[in-house]
Design a protein around this motif. Structure first.
Motif, PDB file in Angstrom:
ATOM      1  N   GLY A   1       0.799  -1.219   0.000  1.00  0.00           N
ATOM      2  CA  GLY A   1       0.000   0.000   0.000  1.00  0.00           C
ATOM      3  C   GLY A   1       0.831   1.268   0.000  1.00  0.00           C
ATOM      4  N   SER A   2       2.104   1.168   0.392  1.00  0.00           N
ATOM      5  CA  SER A   2       2.974   2.341   0.349  1.00  0.00           C
ATOM      6  C   SER A   2       3.486   2.603  -1.066  1.00  0.00           C
ATOM      7  N   ILE A   3       3.260   1.633  -1.968  1.00  0.00           N
ATOM      8  CA  ILE A   3       3.682   1.760  -3.366  1.00  0.00           C
ATOM      9  C   ILE A   3       2.486   2.093  -4.255  1.00  0.00           C
ATOM     10  N   GLN A   4       1.411   1.310  -4.081  1.00  0.00           N
ATOM     11  CA  GLN A   4       0.193   1.479  -4.873  1.00  0.00           C
ATOM     12  C   GLN A   4      -0.980   0.961  -4.065  1.00  0.00           C
ATOM     13  N   ALA A   5      -2.056   1.721  -3.985  1.00  0.00           N
ATOM     14  CA  ALA A   5      -3.237   1.300  -3.226  1.00  0.00           C
ATOM     15  C   ALA A   5      -3.829   0.027  -3.815  1.00  0.00           C
ATOM     16  N   ASP A   6      -4.408  -0.788  -2.958  1.00  0.00           N
ATOM     17  CA  ASP A   6      -5.026  -2.043  -3.388  1.00  0.00           C
ATOM     18  C   ASP A   6      -6.506  -1.821  -3.676  1.00  0.00           C
ATOM     19  N   ASN A   7      -6.790  -0.848  -4.544  1.00  0.00           N
ATOM     20  CA  ASN A   7      -8.171  -0.600  -4.963  1.00  0.00           C
ATOM     21  C   ASN A   7      -8.163   0.220  -6.245  1.00  0.00           C
ATOM     22  N   GLY A   8      -9.254   0.151  -6.965  1.00  0.00           N
ATOM     23  CA  GLY A   8      -9.354   0.863  -8.230  1.00  0.00           C
ATOM     24  C   GLY A   8      -9.332   2.370  -8.078  1.00  0.00           C
ATOM     25  N   ALA A   9      -9.857   2.873  -6.956  1.00  0.00           N
ATOM     26  CA  ALA A   9      -9.871   4.321  -6.744  1.00  0.00           C
ATOM     27  C   ALA A   9      -8.459   4.881  -6.659  1.00  0.00           C
ATOM     28  N   GLY A  10      -7.492   4.024  -6.291  1.00  0.00           N
ATOM     29  CA  GLY A  10      -6.120   4.488  -6.142  1.00  0.00           C
ATOM     30  C   GLY A  10      -5.327   4.526  -7.424  1.00  0.00           C
ATOM     31  N   LEU A  11      -5.927   4.174  -8.557  1.00  0.00           N
ATOM     32  CA  LEU A  11      -5.163   4.113  -9.814  1.00  0.00           C
ATOM     33  C   LEU A  11      -4.711   5.475 -10.327  1.00  0.00           C
ATOM     34  N   THR A  12      -5.279   6.549  -9.806  1.00  0.00           N
ATOM     35  CA  THR A  12      -4.803   7.881 -10.188  1.00  0.00           C
ATOM     36  C   THR A  12      -3.799   8.401  -9.154  1.00  0.00           C
ATOM     37  N   LYS A  13      -3.431   7.546  -8.207  1.00  0.00           N
ATOM     38  CA  LYS A  13      -2.462   7.909  -7.168  1.00  0.00           C
ATOM     39  C   LYS A  13      -1.363   6.852  -7.157  1.00  0.00           C
ATOM     40  N   GLY A  14      -0.517   6.885  -6.143  1.00  0.00           N
ATOM     41  CA  GLY A  14       0.557   5.912  -6.046  1.00  0.00           C
ATOM     42  C   GLY A  14       1.505   6.017  -7.228  1.00  0.00           C
ATOM     43  N   VAL A  15       2.261   4.940  -7.484  1.00  0.00           N
ATOM     44  CA  VAL A  15       3.229   4.942  -8.580  1.00  0.00           C
ATOM     45  C   VAL A  15       2.535   5.090  -9.931  1.00  0.00           C
ATOM     46  N   ILE A  16       1.404   4.392 -10.112  1.00  0.00           N
ATOM     47  CA  ILE A  16       0.686   4.474 -11.396  1.00  0.00           C
ATOM     48  C   ILE A  16       0.185   5.895 -11.628  1.00  0.00           C
ATOM     49  N   GLY A  17      -0.384   6.501 -10.609  1.00  0.00           N
ATOM     50  CA  GLY A  17      -0.854   7.879 -10.730  1.00  0.00           C
ATOM     51  C   GLY A  17       0.275   8.867 -10.937  1.00  0.00           C
ATOM     52  N   LEU A  18       1.421   8.605 -10.303  1.00  0.00           N
ATOM     53  CA  LEU A  18       2.569   9.486 -10.465  1.00  0.00           C
ATOM     54  C   LEU A  18       3.043   9.491 -11.921  1.00  0.00           C
ATOM     55  N   VAL A  19       3.165   8.299 -12.504  1.00  0.00           N
ATOM     56  CA  VAL A  19       3.605   8.189 -13.898  1.00  0.00           C
ATOM     57  C   VAL A  19       2.586   8.838 -14.839  1.00  0.00           C
ATOM     58  N   ASN A  20       1.296   8.666 -14.526  1.00  0.00           N
ATOM     59  CA  ASN A  20       0.229   9.216 -15.380  1.00  0.00           C
ATOM     60  C   ASN A  20      -0.174  10.631 -14.996  1.00  0.00           C
ATOM     61  N   GLN A  21       0.555  11.232 -14.070  1.00  0.00           N
ATOM     62  CA  GLN A  21       0.280  12.594 -13.611  1.00  0.00           C
ATOM     63  C   GLN A  21      -1.162  12.765 -13.142  1.00  0.00           C
ATOM     64  N   GLY A  22      -1.659  11.746 -12.433  1.00  0.00           N
ATOM     65  CA  GLY A  22      -2.990  11.822 -11.839  1.00  0.00           C
ATOM     66  C   GLY A  22      -4.139  11.529 -12.778  1.00  0.00           C
ATOM     67  N   ARG A  23      -3.827  11.227 -14.040  1.00  0.00           N
ATOM     68  CA  ARG A  23      -4.887  10.921 -15.007  1.00  0.00           C
ATOM     69  C   ARG A  23      -5.226   9.432 -14.948  1.00  0.00           C
TER      70      ARG A  23
END
Length: 203
Positions: free
Chosen positions: A60-82
């Motif tokens: 969870g400190s890397i990427q949230a374990d839920n779909g709502a977190g896909l715009t956050k964490g490492v994935i959100g960082l790479v996608n700039q929140g999109r």
């Protein structure tokens, strides 16, 4: 051993506080907290006793374990929140990336033999450990427990846990978005089925 799941060194069992007039450690519900006397020592203690070192990875400190977190964490960082694109990472790949960054750090510690570092996980974290080993061959061994659908078992079969278990609302975020098209048991578009050797249009 690097272990997915956020487990750390077991907490020390401290006696409960004593409040005057309200009873002490002998009162039910108070007193030292710990495992039953007949229980095996926690896995971390057993590893340390046998001379192993271990690192607990909190996914969870890397990427949230839920779909709502896909715009956050490492994935959100790479996608700039999109929102992610269909071929972008899922949480499993993000967790694997985090484990690799942990191994980068261990490479800087002369007390660690990085040629003998393994990765371990159970259930969803077993899947993450498999993905880690697939993308980072520096890990010497992978230990997987109960990795289930999307893990070490066959995907394309007509019995057992279905791909739809992974593509539903609770777990779709584990895989890349493109994986969702394989979990289309109720879809009205072309779907790939284990018993069918070609694409069939569903009516």
């Amino acid at each position: 051993m690097m272990m997915f799941g956020g487990r750390g060194i077991p907490e020390v069992a401290f006696p409960a506080p004593v409040f005057p007039g309200r009873g002490g450690p002998g009162v039910a519900g108070r007193g030292p907290v710990g495992p039953p006397p007949s229980a095996d020592p926690p896995a971390a203690e057993q590893l340390i006793a046998d001379g192993w070192g271990f690192v607990g990875i909190n996914p969870g400190s890397i990427q949230a374990d839920n779909g709502a977190g896909l715009t956050k964490g490492v994935i959100g960082l790479v996608n700039q929140g999109r929102p992610r694109k269909p071929d972008d990472w899922g949480a499993l790949r993000a967790w694997a990336w985090g484990a690799s960054r942990g191994l980068d750090y261990l490479e800087s510690d002369k007390a660690v033999n990085v040629k003998q570092v393994g990765i371990e996980g159970v259930s969803r974290y077993g899947k993450a450990a498999l993905v880690t080993m697939a993308f980072d061959t520096r890990f010497a061994v992978v230990l997987i427990g109960s990795s289930g659908e999307g893990g070490a078992k066959l995907h394309r079969r007509n019995w057992g846990e279905a791909v739809e278990n992974l593509t539903g609302s609770g777990e779709y975020h584990w895989m890349a978005g493109n994986f969702l098209k394989y979990g289309a048991s109720e879809a009205k578009f072309e779907v790939r089925r284990p018993a069918i050797c070609r694409w069939t249009r569903m009516n």
